[in-house]
Write a protein that holds these residues in place. Structure first.
Motif, PDB file in Angstrom:
ATOM      1  N   PRO A 160      67.088 -10.428  50.017  1.00 39.46           N
ATOM      2  CA  PRO A 160      66.066  -9.498  49.587  1.00 39.46           C
ATOM      3  C   PRO A 160      65.938  -9.243  48.186  1.00 39.46           C
ATOM      4  O   PRO A 160      67.247  -9.389  47.565  1.00 39.46           O
ATOM      5  N   PHE A 161      64.900  -8.682  47.801  1.00 38.43           N
ATOM      6  CA  PHE A 161      64.841  -8.127  46.394  1.00 38.43           C
ATOM      7  C   PHE A 161      65.595  -7.118  46.133  1.00 38.43           C
ATOM      8  O   PHE A 161      65.701  -5.908  47.023  1.00 38.43           O
ATOM      9  N   THR A 162      66.539  -6.780  45.184  1.00 42.82           N
ATOM     10  CA  THR A 162      67.649  -5.826  45.235  1.00 42.82           C
ATOM     11  C   THR A 162      67.530  -5.047  44.102  1.00 42.82           C
ATOM     12  O   THR A 162      67.580  -5.303  42.844  1.00 42.82           O
ATOM     13  N   SER A 163      67.343  -3.745  44.282  1.00 46.98           N
ATOM     14  CA  SER A 163      67.430  -2.496  43.276  1.00 46.98           C
ATOM     15  C   SER A 163      68.667  -1.897  43.117  1.00 46.98           C
ATOM     16  O   SER A 163      69.507  -1.805  44.144  1.00 46.98           O
ATOM     17  N   ALA A 291      77.515 -10.675  40.068  1.00 49.50           N
ATOM     18  CA  ALA A 291      76.973 -11.872  40.695  1.00 49.50           C
ATOM     19  C   ALA A 291      75.544 -12.005  40.448  1.00 49.50           C
ATOM     20  O   ALA A 291      75.113 -13.107  41.219  1.00 49.50           O
ATOM     21  N   ASP A 292      75.047 -11.462  39.544  1.00 52.77           N
ATOM     22  CA  ASP A 292      73.622 -11.494  39.124  1.00 52.77           C
ATOM     23  C   ASP A 292      72.675 -11.496  40.345  1.00 52.77           C
ATOM     24  O   ASP A 292      71.752 -12.076  40.499  1.00 52.77           O
ATOM     25  N   LEU A 293      72.978 -10.288  41.177  1.00 51.81           N
ATOM     26  CA  LEU A 293      72.138 -10.087  42.253  1.00 51.81           C
ATOM     27  C   LEU A 293      71.464  -8.791  41.976  1.00 51.81           C
ATOM     28  O   LEU A 293      71.000  -8.217  43.260  1.00 51.81           O
ATOM     29  N   VAL A 294      71.226  -8.265  40.849  1.00 49.52           N
ATOM     30  CA  VAL A 294      70.568  -6.910  40.899  1.00 49.52           C
ATOM     31  C   VAL A 294      69.191  -7.553  40.117  1.00 49.52           C
ATOM     32  O   VAL A 294      69.220  -7.994  39.180  1.00 49.52           O
ATOM     33  N   ASP A 295      68.047  -7.154  40.682  1.00 46.68           N
ATOM     34  CA  ASP A 295      66.622  -7.598  40.282  1.00 46.68           C
ATOM     35  C   ASP A 295      65.739  -6.443  39.557  1.00 46.68           C
ATOM     36  O   ASP A 295      65.182  -6.685  38.684  1.00 46.68           O
ATOM     37  N   GLU A 296      66.423  -5.225  39.791  1.00 43.74           N
ATOM     38  CA  GLU A 296      66.019  -4.150  38.916  1.00 43.74           C
ATOM     39  C   GLU A 296      66.955  -2.950  38.827  1.00 43.74           C
ATOM     40  O   GLU A 296      67.670  -2.697  39.739  1.00 43.74           O
ATOM     41  N   ILE A 297      66.955  -2.239  37.886  1.00 45.08           N
ATOM     42  CA  ILE A 297      67.732  -0.965  37.636  1.00 45.08           C
ATOM     43  C   ILE A 297      66.868   0.069  37.446  1.00 45.08           C
ATOM     44  O   ILE A 297      65.990   0.225  36.495  1.00 45.08           O
ATOM     45  N   TRP A 298      67.072   1.132  38.165  1.00 47.49           N
ATOM     46  CA  TRP A 298      66.790   2.569  37.971  1.00 47.49           C
ATOM     47  C   TRP A 298      67.892   3.389  37.509  1.00 47.49           C
ATOM     48  O   TRP A 298      68.694   3.748  38.152  1.00 47.49           O
ATOM     49  N   LEU A 299      67.841   3.559  36.174  1.00 45.25           N
ATOM     50  CA  LEU A 299      69.145   4.360  35.480  1.00 45.25           C
ATOM     51  C   LEU A 299      68.759   5.930  35.156  1.00 45.25           C
ATOM     52  O   LEU A 299      67.769   6.092  34.068  1.00 45.25           O
TER      53      LEU A 299
END
Length: 365
Positions: A160-163, A291-299
């Motif tokens: 999955p695309f991961t946020s 693991a470089d498995l975050v595709d976007e961040i909402w901070l």
């Protein structure tokens, strides 16, 4: 392949039309589907219709452009050109096949930037070619792939695309020294984060967060009622859930007894989930980032200092500045930074690397 050209000969009007299609694609929201835009040109090269994909379950960009175009005769359609940032899809999911819809309209020429190379929706260009459409691929292809570089990578890895959701103090804390964390950010940030939850298909939290905060992990509307579509609630970790845990209030939850983020995403992919959101806590966020498995961040950044307490992110194994993970502002779906009450929310994506810029991998819908 009969009827298809790889690498354009294209006109200046088509170049400008594809640039517009890429701009329109950025109005979409990241998640289960790629960002896609489409523009239809008349025989003089003038844009006469356009569209973009507004999110999972909504009309694809090409279908939206066809809707805006309205009824045309077959003779009129034959003189039209459609520009799309991704090869029109071949499959019939929640929406129909874009390639079949374009062929049925009778449009004479289709130029797409990036080719769809996977089994789920690839082959649209072949459908169009068999229908007698002049098909060209590759116009601004590098730009189109960069726009969706993390989504393409997720699809290539069959995950999955991961946020990642982070709500923190100015000094990067997600809880005070006594463990209290509700609420670091204000109501505006919480309302915004529930919009992201509502378009996710799964929300992931660790057992530590479940024990500390007893979250429901549901999506709610601005009025505070349950959103019509609820994500699967996913607990990651080995500890048994406490009796009466809010996350286990009904059957729409699962516990995955692992600390391996790749294993979690593989399990979710096997359930047909294409967009997951990481809600907490610090150990889970750290594991996915490492693991470089975050595709976007909402901070979500609150204007407070805590001085002590839990950090939002732990040790990532970065020993020197040269090893730092780099992110960039992401304007897809809206401004990359905005003020929500007294909080600031930042939308970020990983900085593309050389492999992303040179990649020949393509995406699917």
């Amino acid at each position: 392949m009969s009827g298809q050209t790889v690498g354009p000969p294209t006109s200046r009007a088509e170049q400008e039309g594809m640039e517009l299609a890429l701009e329109l694609a950025c109005r979409g929201i990241r998640g289960a589907n790629p960002l896609v835009g489409a523009v239809i040109l008349d025989e003089t090269g003038r844009p006469v219709a356009s569209g973009w994909h507004r999110g999972a379950g909504t009309a694809h960009a090409e279908a939206a452009a066809l809707d805006e175009l309205g009824p045309v005769t077959s003779e009129q359609a034959s003189r039209l050109t459609m520009l799309a940032t991704l090869e029109p899809c071949s499959h019939r999911g929640r929406t129909g096949s874009c390639a079949e819809a374009i062929a049925a309209t009778g449009i004479g020429r289709v130029v797409h930037a990036a080719t769809d190379g996977t089994a789920r929706a690839g082959g649209g260009a072949e459908i169009l070619s068999r229908a007698g459409v002049d098909v060209v691929s590759g116009l601004l292809g590098a730009e189109a792939r960069l726009l969706n570089h993390r989504w393409i990578g997720a699809r290539a890895a069959d995950r999955p695309f991961t946020s990642l959701h982070l709500a923190q103090s100015l000094d990067g804390r997600i809880a005070a020294a006594d463990g209290t964390s509700q609420w670091i950010t204000g109501a505006g940030s919480r309302e915004h984060s529930h919009l992201i939850r509502a378009r996710s298909e799964a929300i992931i939290a660790g057992t530590g967060t479940i024990f500390a905060d007893d979250p429901r992990l549901t999506a709610r509307t601005p009025a505070g009622t349950a959103a019509p579509r609820q994500p699967l609630r996913v607990v990651m970790g080995h500890r048994e859930l406490p009796g009466g845990a809010a996350v286990a209030a009904d059957d729409h939850h699962v516990q995955l007894r692992t600390h391996d983020p790749a294993a979690v995403l593989a399990a979710l992919s096997a359930r047909g989930i294409d967009h997951a959101m990481i809600e907490g806590g610090a150990s889970i966020a750290t594991a996915f980032l490492a693991a470089d498995l975050v595709d976007e961040i909402w901070l979500y950044q609150a204007p407070i200092f805590l001085g002590a307490g839990r950090h939002a992110v732990g040790d990532l194994g970065v020993g020197t500045l040269a090893e730092a993970g780099h992110f960039r502002f992401d304007d897809a779906g809206g401004p990359a930074h905005q003020l929500l009450g007294s909080d600031v929310v930042l939308h970020l994506e990983p900085q593309p690397g050389p492999a992303d810029r040179a990649s020949e991998h393509e995406g699917t819908r």
